[in-house]
Design a protein around this motif. Structure first.
Motif: not given
Lengths: 508, 380
Positions: A287, A290, A326-327, A329-330, A333-335, B117, B121, B128, B132
């Motif tokens: 976590q 992330v 959740n991780l 999904m993270a 989400v970060s592609k 959540l 996200l 990110n 980046r």
């Protein structure tokens, strides 16, 4: 007169010795001469020259021996057998720094080949002498000693323990703080070799206060130094959660992320390894990574590299996604999924493909949302083909199968499942059909699509044992449709119709 | 007489009659007895039966009432428990409802908070992006640095080459190879040559005896050297030559008196602070006592009056220590005489010494000590 002649004889002899030793040193620098030199019995000739009165000859002889032993392990064994090591060890404590450097080089060359040779070095008491060399003023001597200790400690944990018991670790931590870059590199590599074997050794290194200095050195612009430092930190962090937390507390994030953008490939690899070792221990650490944006950096790194350099990054994504949904999904989400798919398709090595398959499985196995995200990239077909391919290794097949199973058990995205119906083997088919049987009873549009895309036809063609799970699923699916439709798509329907035509009595 | 005859005749019969009568009476007696017994037994039986019936009835009655009472009690208890169970069921139901709502709320809000959540996200993707971007910038910066370094290196090389090949510079008469007359303007190399200073031959530095055989070590890239700072100046250096300044001028410069700036000359604290300090010191000096002024007499009701120092002591200088050195308290003496201790030689000087030492202490300590000594010294 005669005195001069006598002295002349001695001078000639000295010149001859010098010439011989220098020539041997130069020749031993090239690997192709080593066989000839060994057959000529060079070790036994060099041995007395180590005790020569002239220091230059001693040093050159030691240098030649070191070079010979470095390239060839037979020669290294010969060095050990001829009892040269005790001499070297004694002289390590007495002589000047050039000789010390040469002697440390010989020990390093001998110790690098195998654990038995390293054990022989330890037994003749070289460790104490090397540790004393670590306290010398000259940085070259320290470097030689640290390098020798590193090669000895590399082989197994007993030798590492012997090195630690000789008291090398605090001195190595002092060496790290020295300004010379080469010395820092070697000291970091030695610490990395020591701490990689067991948690106790890693704890010893940590207790000497190494982590703070190593963490500072991540900012150093030298690429090789960064490599070694990152490797040392990852060897420390890999053993347990506490050590990983200690490494994290040294505030390496977000500095480590800049290493992922370094121009050197190995820096990127070692940086990804460090992040992987930290992420794999617990969900809290993952976590933390992330939240610090580590996932994005690793994903970019995977996208920009090729080959084995990608492997630690892929595994890191897998570990992070494995901890919780959740991780995972993270990560989505970060592609994170597209680079993994490209990895799966492009790479040639099986173990990298296996790692990518495993990581995808970990991402997709949590909930239908995750499975959908993975399935939308049409990677399930690739996984299936990898599983079915006879040329792929067992490991790859196993991982592909497991990943496929895990994703399929949660996947409700039917358009991605359709193509799999056609080629899947029975053990996978059962999962696919199972998923269909869960979704179809509730969704009429899906039912329609299922019929029009030929899925129902395919399902009818599946042969399953009555009473098995697959048959139950097939029955559930068949019950979703009216009987005529099912009969229409069952195999052999056209023949049946034709038979009826044949047997029909026309009504006049 | 006739009656008598009749009686006599009856007499014979009388016996028989009497006997018969007795016999019949006897016989009847049995029967009667039996009948009487029967009647009595029957009657007693009836009586007892009636009594038993009565007892029975009473017992039944008692039992009836008692059982009724017990069952009514039991029934009440049953009712109570049933009521209690009903209530508890109701409470449980309600509790279940509350818990259901609460748990749903809690889980949705804290454990599996969908919106949190989602926000998390989104925050991650934002973070990110930022990371980046920063990493991209960092990579670009590194690239630029590297390019710059490469460029600089090339430039340095070019300049070095130009310095070495300075002889290729074109002159008035002869055009150099980079300055062909057919060109519109000279080659950049020509310009470089014009700008650069010609490279002179450096002296060959004496090689140290250790360099040639240990130079190409696997570890060191340069020959081993002692870690010195700057090189020492050569011995036998010539004296520095050149026009020197006048000695008087130099001395004047050197011993010029200090002319500090205003900031340096002024003290550290500003006048405001100094004034404040001054005020504080005044207050401290003038303060006689710390009791604050209380406006009404009611505050001072229970105060004890304290004599001031001036009033509590006697007027004039203290004579103890100047005029006399002994304090006497005659009310503490045991006997009427004053013991003279000057006969006791050894303890006398000691006593004087001790007295001298402790004459600073006013009070009974000293007196007691004297008293103690008076007691212990032998009588004179």
């Amino acid at each position: 007169m005669s005195q001069r002649q006598v002295l002349q004889v001695f001078e000639q002899y000295q010149r001859a010795r010098t010439h011989f030793v220098q020539a041997v040193a130069e020749l031993s620098a090239r690997p192709q001469n080593i066989g000839t030199l060994r057959d000529a019995g060079v070790i036994s000739l060099l041995r007395p020259l180590l005790l020569d009165v002239v220091p230059t000859i001693q040093q050159t002889a030691a240098l030649a021996l070191g070079r010979l032993a470095y390239f060839n392990d037979d020669l290294a064994e010969a060095v050990v057998k001829e009892d040269i090591l005790p001499q070297l060890v004694c002289s390590l404590s007495e002589q000047n720094r050039f000789y010390k450097k040469a002697a440390a080089f010989v020990l390093r060359a001998v110790g690098k080949h195998s654990p038995q040779l390293a054990q022989a070095i330890v037994e003749c008491g070289a460790l104490e002498a090397l540790v004393i060399c670590l306290e010398d003023f000259d940085p070259g001597v320290k470097e030689g000693a640290a390098w020798a200790l590193g090669y000895i400690a590399r082989h197994n944990s007993e030798l590492s323990q012997a090195v630690v018991d000789a008291g090398a670790v605090p001195l190595l931590v002092l060496c790290i703080q020295e300004p010379e870059i080469a010395l820092k590199r070697i000291a970091a590599s030695t610490l990395s070799d020591i701490s990689k074997h067991s948690p106790e050794l890693a704890q010893t290194v940590v207790d000497a206060g190494a982590i703070a200095y190593l963490a500072q050195m991540i900012l150093n612009p030298d690429a090789k130094l960064k490599c070694q430092v990152l490797s040392a930190l990852s060897q420390i962090a890999k053993h347990s959660v506490d050590l990983a937390e200690l490494v994290v507390e040294a505030e390496i994030f977000p500095v480590v992320l800049t290493c992922m953008k370094d121009s050197d490939e190995y820096v990127k690899k070692n940086g990804a390894t460090l992040i992987r070792e930290i992420a794999k221990h617990s969900p809290e650490l993952s976590q933390f990574i992330v939240n610090a944006g580590g996932v994005a950096a690793v994903i970019d790194c995977i996208g920009s590299c090729k080959g084995t350099v990608r492997l630690p990054g892929i595994m890191m994504l897998g570990y992070v996604a494995a901890h919780s949904e959740n991780l995972s999904m993270a990560v989505i989400v970060s592609k994170g999924i597209p680079p993994l798919c490209t990895c799966l398709l492009e790479e040639h090595e099986d173990h990298i493909k296996a790692a990518a398959a495993w990581a995808l499985g970990q991402i997709g196995r949590h909930t239908p949302e995750h499975a959908r995200a993975v399935a939308e990239t049409n990677v399930l077909g690739t996984l299936l083909s990898m599983y079915m391919d006879i040329r792929s290794s067992e490991d790859l097949q196993l991982k592909a199968k497991r990943a496929l199973k895990n994703i399929l058990q949660k996947c409700t995205y039917l358009p991605a499942l359709e193509p799999l119906l056609h080629d899947a083997p029975p053990n996978i088919m059962k999962h696919i059909v199972g998923q269909f049987s869960k979704v179809l009873p509730h969704d009429s549009k899906a039912r329609r699509l299922f019929v029009t895309s030929g899925g129902l036809k395919k399902v009818q063609e599946i042969k399953a044992e009555p009473g098995s799970l697959l048959q139950e699923y097939i029955n559930t699916i068949n019950n979703c449709y009216p009987e005529e439709v099912v009969r229409y798509y069952s195999p052999g329907y056209s023949e049946m119709l034709l038979e009826r035509v044949e047997n029909y009595q026309p009504v006049l | 007489m006739a009656a008598l005859v009749r009686l006599e005749t009856r007499l014979s019969r009388l016996r028989e009659e009497y006997f018969l009568k007795n016999r019949s009476v006897d016989e009847d007696r049995k029967i009667v007895y039996k009948a009487a017994v029967k009647i009595q037994s029957w009657f007693r039986g009836c009586r007892v039966r009636a009594y038993l019936r009565y007892l029975n009835k009473m017992a039944i009655s008692i039992q009836k009432w008692w059982r009724g009472y017990q069952s009514r009690r039991y029934f009440r208890k049953m009712i109570k428990t049933a009521y209690f169970i009903m209530k508890m069921n109701f409470y449980n139901e309600m509790a279940v409802r509350i818990q259901k709502r609460w748990r749903g709320y809690y889980v949705r809000k804290y454990t599996h908070n969908y919106y949190a959540l989602k926000k998390y996200l989104e925050a991650i993707s934002l973070n990110n992006e930022i990371v980046r971007n920063e990493l991209q910038e960092y990579a670009e910066m590194n690239e630029k640095k590297k390019k710059k370094k490469d460029l600089e290196k090339k430039e340095k090389e070019k300049k070095y080459k130009a310095r070495k090949m300075h002889y290729l510079l074109s002159t008035e008469q002869i055009a150099g190879i980079y300055n062909s007359p057919f060109r519109k303007f000279p080659d950049p190399m020509e310009l470089l040559l014009r700008q650069s200073k010609p490279l002179s031959h450096r002296q060959q530095q004496p090689k140290s005896p250790f360099t040639y055989d240990l130079y190409d070590w696997p570890t060191c890239k340069r020959p081993p050297a002692f870690p010195t700072g700057e090189p020492l100046p050569p011995i036998g250096r010539q004296k520095p030559q050149g026009p020197f300044r006048d000695a008087a001028e130099v001395l004047r410069q050197r011993y010029k008196p200090l002319e500090p700036t205003l900031r340096v000359a002024a003290s550290i604290s500003s006048p405001l602070e100094k004034a404040r300090e001054e005020m504080k010191r005044e207050e401290w000096r003038k303060c006689i006592h710390d009791n604050e002024f209380l406006p009404f007499s009611s505050y001072h009701k229970n105060e004890k009056y304290e004599l001031s120092i001036h009033a509590s002591e006697k007027i004039g200088k203290e004579t103890y220590g100047i005029k006399h050195f002994r304090e006497v308290q005659p009310n503490k003496w045991i006997a009427g005489k004053i013991y003279l201790l000057h006969h006791c030689s050894s303890s006398f000087s000691l006593l004087i010494y001790i007295l001298f030492e402790i004459h600073l202490f006013r009070g009974t300590v000293e007196v007691e000590f004297l008293y103690f000594l008076k007691m212990n010294c032998p009588t004179r």
